[in-house]
Structure formats: structure tokens, C-alpha cells
Enzyme design. Structure first.
Site, PDB file in Angstrom:
ATOM      1  N   LYS A 141      -4.956 -22.495  -5.527  1.00 55.20           N
ATOM      2  CA  LYS A 141      -3.879 -22.403  -6.498  1.00 55.20           C
ATOM      3  C   LYS A 141      -3.593 -21.232  -6.617  1.00 55.20           C
ATOM      4  O   LYS A 141      -4.254 -20.016  -6.558  1.00 55.20           O
ATOM      5  CB  LYS A 141      -4.674 -22.968  -7.967  1.00 55.20           C
ATOM      6  CG  LYS A 141      -4.921 -24.507  -7.903  1.00 55.20           C
ATOM      7  CD  LYS A 141      -5.539 -25.216  -8.953  1.00 55.20           C
ATOM      8  CE  LYS A 141      -5.671 -26.692  -8.740  1.00 55.20           C
ATOM      9  NZ  LYS A 141      -6.601 -27.144  -9.650  1.00 55.20           N
ATOM     10  N   ALA A 183     -14.826 -28.728 -11.324  1.00 62.39           N
ATOM     11  CA  ALA A 183     -15.825 -29.033 -10.028  1.00 62.39           C
ATOM     12  C   ALA A 183     -17.101 -29.598 -10.566  1.00 62.39           C
ATOM     13  O   ALA A 183     -17.553 -30.504  -9.950  1.00 62.39           O
ATOM     14  CB  ALA A 183     -15.968 -27.676  -9.535  1.00 62.39           C
ATOM     15  N   LYS A 202       0.511 -24.135 -13.939  1.00 61.11           N
ATOM     16  CA  LYS A 202      -0.523 -24.756 -15.298  1.00 61.11           C
ATOM     17  C   LYS A 202      -0.945 -23.573 -15.802  1.00 61.11           C
ATOM     18  O   LYS A 202      -1.303 -23.594 -17.062  1.00 61.11           O
ATOM     19  CB  LYS A 202      -0.889 -25.850 -15.132  1.00 61.11           C
ATOM     20  CG  LYS A 202      -1.995 -25.799 -13.873  1.00 61.11           C
ATOM     21  CD  LYS A 202      -3.467 -25.883 -13.924  1.00 61.11           C
ATOM     22  CE  LYS A 202      -4.102 -25.334 -12.827  1.00 61.11           C
ATOM     23  NZ  LYS A 202      -5.521 -25.581 -12.886  1.00 61.11           N
ATOM     24  N   ARG A 220     -10.472 -21.005 -18.141  1.00 61.02           N
ATOM     25  CA  ARG A 220     -10.425 -19.483 -18.519  1.00 61.02           C
ATOM     26  C   ARG A 220      -9.237 -18.924 -18.948  1.00 61.02           C
ATOM     27  O   ARG A 220      -9.491 -18.088 -19.626  1.00 61.02           O
ATOM     28  CB  ARG A 220     -11.393 -18.897 -17.206  1.00 61.02           C
ATOM     29  CG  ARG A 220     -10.544 -18.881 -15.719  1.00 61.02           C
ATOM     30  CD  ARG A 220     -11.568 -18.322 -14.863  1.00 61.02           C
ATOM     31  NE  ARG A 220     -11.678 -19.283 -13.708  1.00 61.02           N
ATOM     32  CZ  ARG A 220     -11.286 -19.211 -12.354  1.00 61.02           C
ATOM     33  NH1 ARG A 220     -11.087 -17.946 -12.160  1.00 61.02           N
ATOM     34  NH2 ARG A 220     -11.373 -19.977 -11.777  1.00 61.02           N
ATOM     35  N   ASN A 221      -8.365 -19.229 -18.281  1.00 60.45           N
ATOM     36  CA  ASN A 221      -7.097 -18.753 -19.000  1.00 60.45           C
ATOM     37  C   ASN A 221      -6.776 -18.725 -20.199  1.00 60.45           C
ATOM     38  O   ASN A 221      -6.400 -17.876 -21.005  1.00 60.45           O
ATOM     39  CB  ASN A 221      -5.703 -18.986 -18.115  1.00 60.45           C
ATOM     40  CG  ASN A 221      -5.676 -18.618 -16.689  1.00 60.45           C
ATOM     41  OD1 ASN A 221      -6.584 -18.184 -15.956  1.00 60.45           O
ATOM     42  ND2 ASN A 221      -4.588 -18.318 -16.178  1.00 60.45           N
ATOM     43  N   LYS A 276     -11.982 -14.042 -11.799  1.00 60.24           N
ATOM     44  CA  LYS A 276     -10.615 -13.378 -12.491  1.00 60.24           C
ATOM     45  C   LYS A 276      -9.761 -14.548 -12.926  1.00 60.24           C
ATOM     46  O   LYS A 276      -9.731 -15.840 -12.644  1.00 60.24           O
ATOM     47  CB  LYS A 276      -9.838 -12.995 -11.167  1.00 60.24           C
ATOM     48  CG  LYS A 276     -10.671 -11.633 -10.702  1.00 60.24           C
ATOM     49  CD  LYS A 276     -10.412 -10.479 -11.527  1.00 60.24           C
ATOM     50  CE  LYS A 276     -11.061  -9.008 -11.034  1.00 60.24           C
ATOM     51  NZ  LYS A 276     -11.247  -7.957 -11.967  1.00 60.24           N
ATOM     52  N   GLN A 314      -6.113 -16.671 -13.001  1.00 59.65           N
ATOM     53  CA  GLN A 314      -5.294 -16.773 -12.091  1.00 59.65           C
ATOM     54  C   GLN A 314      -4.046 -17.259 -12.478  1.00 59.65           C
ATOM     55  O   GLN A 314      -3.915 -17.848 -13.516  1.00 59.65           O
ATOM     56  CB  GLN A 314      -6.009 -17.892 -11.310  1.00 59.65           C
ATOM     57  CG  GLN A 314      -7.338 -17.520 -10.632  1.00 59.65           C
ATOM     58  CD  GLN A 314      -7.697 -18.453  -9.415  1.00 59.65           C
ATOM     59  OE1 GLN A 314      -7.129 -19.507  -9.358  1.00 59.65           O
ATOM     60  NE2 GLN A 314      -8.304 -17.919  -8.305  1.00 59.65           N
TER      61      GLN A 314
END
Lengths: 275, 275
Positions: free
Chosen positions: A95, A128, A180, A244-245, A273, A275
Site C-alpha cells: 500500500k 493480517a 484510505k 495505526r494511522n 511507521k 503509511q
């Protein structure tokens, strides 16, 4: 990590690491059929072979699956260019996009151009760990022209708990997976500011509309219907609820913007991190 | 409760109740500008007049807003038929449909047929308490043909925190508001069975697809784009995350189906009903 398939063998390139007990990660994976570091507790198929040698892993593969963080993709492609089968088919689960001087470049395009092969993508509401324990989910394969190749990917991934649908819209599917994450930051701000469910639903809807408008601006061929697929509305939902974002953006808003994203990322994501 | 507007006055029919202190609900609303029973803590405009007399409330109104539970709609329409202005415009915020011997009948159609007037609908991700405290949200007006009437409704409802968009698809908008409650039951089962985020997103996406297919089967004029409006994807999200249907279905699944929906509804919803 990038996986490479060759008939029944799945050769998985693993960036080699030495574990605390001194053993090599690839050796442990091959002995135990378990990725003890990144997916502990889940048995991999016995046909999955971990290989620390990238060139060796891809050499004879007829189907190449790319699943690395997007910032490593260009380097990996340059390393394996000219060292793969000319008839190999690629699929990208990565992504993100490369933003170059001449404009944005999708990862699937990067793969196609660097390696000279066809590349599809697979995106969807696919946390996942949940897939690993075989909870029901869906995914979308986006393909450019080669419907047969897409059907082969569908066949490869499809199980009774993982439903894969192919659509001829590689850019639409890939941009859903990428954009997204931007909407999820807005959703995180809404959570942090405690603006409520109406506002959050509005932000997600307007975000989906922006994703559609932006995608069609970049690639006029992108289809509205793609945003109704798992890669669209469903992945948006999971990412804006968990993800996480969303989490880091929520913390940013809760702190009134007084702590930087870099700082919160380091504290909250254990080395991962945004993304 | 059905609200009726006449120039600057908003005449609100209220089903009369005697409060524990012996006062009448309408009197208290008119003295305090607050619906102390159903929306405590929120000041209504001074132009809102509570009226226990249904016929009196609707007599001179040029704009009729219907907001009652759907099971009362047919009776209310029969009571006011012939007693309203011939040029009145109606809008329905009622979610649900009447299933009659000859097939399903939308509430907006019921209003139009019983009263002989045009009827639009307003639906969206609109949790009432959040709107009452002026948190940002969106809504969708669905209209049949009369674009001017729709624009007047938009003007009436629109504020800086309540963004209203009109689309010419009355059935699509109304069916979104109705059918999302069915999907929310499935979402509640997923929560109760702890199937995870991938599955929940899949259920919501497949639910949205089913809503679209079912709506188009009933009314071929229904537009795909309506499902991207607030009444579509956004209301589905809020209803599948919060919402009483989701909540009771979750409890049903958690109890392994051993306690009936009736029982759980009585226990959990304080007299409200699943819709």
C-alpha cells in the site's frame, strides 16, 4: 518480505535477522514452520520455504507476490531486475505510492516498469492476524488487462474463509488501499476531539468521496463500482476504526497538537511507521 | 411526534402525557422551551409550539414534517386527511415501510396517497442527541420530481453544523434508511460471535450491496450514487457501530440464541422497539 511461488513450493524471501538466542530467523522458520518473530503462534504450510537470498528466492518463480513496506520496493525491484523468468506474473499487496519528480507512480507500475512483467494488486479489509486465525474476510484483486492472470491469483488466494473478487481496475483498487490511510488520519482527529458518531461517519463518507475524486483525477479509467468492493468501503471502515494511522492521529488531537507525529509514532508503534 | 411549520412558527404535535408531577408535557414544553421527557437539557427555539391537538397542529401548515415511529403513520395520516392545506409539502424522517397484502409500501408513498400531497424524505447518519448539541453531521433529502420543494427543505434544515444534500431518488434514500437496520442485526451477530474487524467490514459491505440490489429490485429507478450519500454508507456505519439493532443482536449471539429477541428488547431498550 516478498513471497515467491513456484508450482507447489512457496519460496519466501526473508530479510535475515539473528534472533536473541543466536539462531537465524530463516533457519527457525524452516525448522518450525513458524515465523516466530513476525507472526508467532501461526503454523505456515510445510511448502513455505524461507530464503534469505533474494535473487535465489525469485529465480525460478512463475508467480511473484510483493508484500514489503513501500519504501523498500524500488530497491528490491532494481536488485531482481533481469534475474526473473520473463513469463512471471506479479501481484502487489503493497500500500502506498512513490511520488517522483514527474508525478505519482503506483507500486504496481513501478514493478511492471522495473521488471518488464505484468502486475496485478490485492487489497481489502485484511487485518493480517485475523486472516492468520482463519476468520472470514474478503479481498479484491485489481488487474489491468490480463483476466486469466487475475483468475489465477484468485484461485491461489481463495479459501472458504478468504473470498477474493477480481475487478479490472488496477489503479482504482491500488489507490483505495493507499488513500484510505489518509482518511484514517482525519477519522483519528474526530475521535481525539470527541466529535461523535455522526461526524465520524460524515468524515468517512466524505473521505471515500475524496478518494474517488482523487483517483479519477489521476486515472480517468477508475470505476465508481470499485469503491463498493472490499478494497474500498470495507477497508476504509476497518482502517478508520482500528489502524495505526487513526490511533496516532487520535493521540495527536488529544494532545492538542503539542506532541509531534514523529514523537507519537516512536512511542506508540514499536518501530512501525505511519503509511 | 410530528412537526408542522407555518412561516416562522413551528407547531409540533406532541402526544399528550401527564408528567410525574401532574403537569402536562405540552405545557411544560411551552413554558420551558424544553422537551423534558424526550430531549432533556436541550433548549428548543422559542418559535416551537407544542400542541396536543393533532388536527389543530396541521391545519394551517404549509410544510409538514413527519417523525413518528412507523407503526403509527397510517393512523395519523387517516386522522388528518382532508384537514390540511392542499398546497402543503410533506417530508418524512420515518424509517421503515408498511408491508401490505399487495406488497411493500414506502412511508413517503403512504403519506402522498393518504393526504394527496407531494412527500420528500430526509435520512442520514443522524444520531439525534449529537445533532441536538450541534455536532457536525450530514443528511440527505430524497425527492421525487419537485426539485423546488426539495430545495426549500434543504434551506429549512441546513445549518453550519447540519449539511443537507438533495438527490432525486426518493425510494433510494428511504430504502437506505430502512434497510440498514437489517444489516445492523448481522453486524451485531458478528460482534456477539467475536468474529473480528475483517468479518464485520465484510458484512457491512455485503449488506450495503444487498441493500442496493434489493432497492433496485423494488424500484429500478434507484441510483447507485445514492448509496454513497449520507443516507447510504454513512448511516450504515453509525448504525452498525452503535444502534439498538446491533446491540440487541450482539446480546442474542452472546447468549447463543437461548434468550429471545423479545426478551432482550424488553430488557435492553427501555420500551423502545427494534425497527
Amino acid at each position: 518480505m516478498s513471497c515467491v511461488m513456484n508450482s507447489d513450493e512457496v519460496r519466501m524471501w526473508v530479510y535475515e535477522e539473528t534472533l536473541p538466542n543466536g539462531e537465524k530467523l530463516t533457519d527457525v522458520i524452516n525448522q518450525t514452520n513458524e515465523n516466530v518473530k513476525y507472526l508467532p503462534g501461526i503454523k505456515l504450510g510445510k511448502n513455505v520455504v524461507a530464503d534469505p537470498d533474494l535473487e535465489n528466492a525469485v529465480r525460478d518463480a512463475n508467480m511473484l507476490v510483493f508484500v514489503t513496506p513501500h519504501q523498500f520496493m524500488e530497491g528490491i525491484c532494481k536488485r531482481i531486475a533481469g534475474k526473473i523468468r520473463a513469463d512471471a506474473e506479479a501481484i502487489s499487496l503493497v500500500k502506498g505510492m512513490e511520488v517522483k519528480m514527474e508525478g505519482p507512480c503506483m507500486i504496481s507500475t513501478l514493478i511492471s516498469e522495473e521488471l518488464g512483467i505484468n502486475c496485478s494488486v490485492l487489497m481489502g479489509a485484511n487485518i493480517a492476524n485475523e486472516i492468520a486465525v482463519e476468520k472470514f474476510s474478503e479481498a479484491t484483486v485489481g488487474y489491468r488487462q490480463n483476466r486469466e492472470a487475475a483468475e489465477r491469483w484468485v484461485q491461489l488466494f481463495y479459501t472458504h474463509y478468504f473470498i477474493v473478487t477480481a475487478v479490472q481496475d488496477v489503479e482504482g483498487v491500488e489507490l483505495c488501499g493507499t488513500l484510505k490511510n489518509v482518511v484514517a488520519i482525519a477519522a483519528g482527529f474526530v475521535d481525539g476531539l470527541e466529535m461523535g458518531n455522526n461526524t465520524k461517519a460524515a468524515i468517512m463518507r466524505l473521505g471515500l468521496r475524496e478518494m474517488k475524486a482523487f483517483s479519477k483525477l489521476l486515472f480517468p479509467s477508475v470505476k465508481d463500482s470499485t469503491f463498493f468492493e472490499s478494497c474500498g468501503v470495507a477497508d476504509l471502515i476497518t482502517t478508520c476504526l482500528g489502524g495505526r494511522n487513526r490511533k496516532v492521529a487520535e493521540a495527536y488531537a488529544k494532545n492538542g497538537g503539542k506532541r509531534s507525529f514523529d514523537e507519537l509514532e516512536a512511542e506508540m508503534l514499536q518501530g512501525q511507521k505511519l503509511q
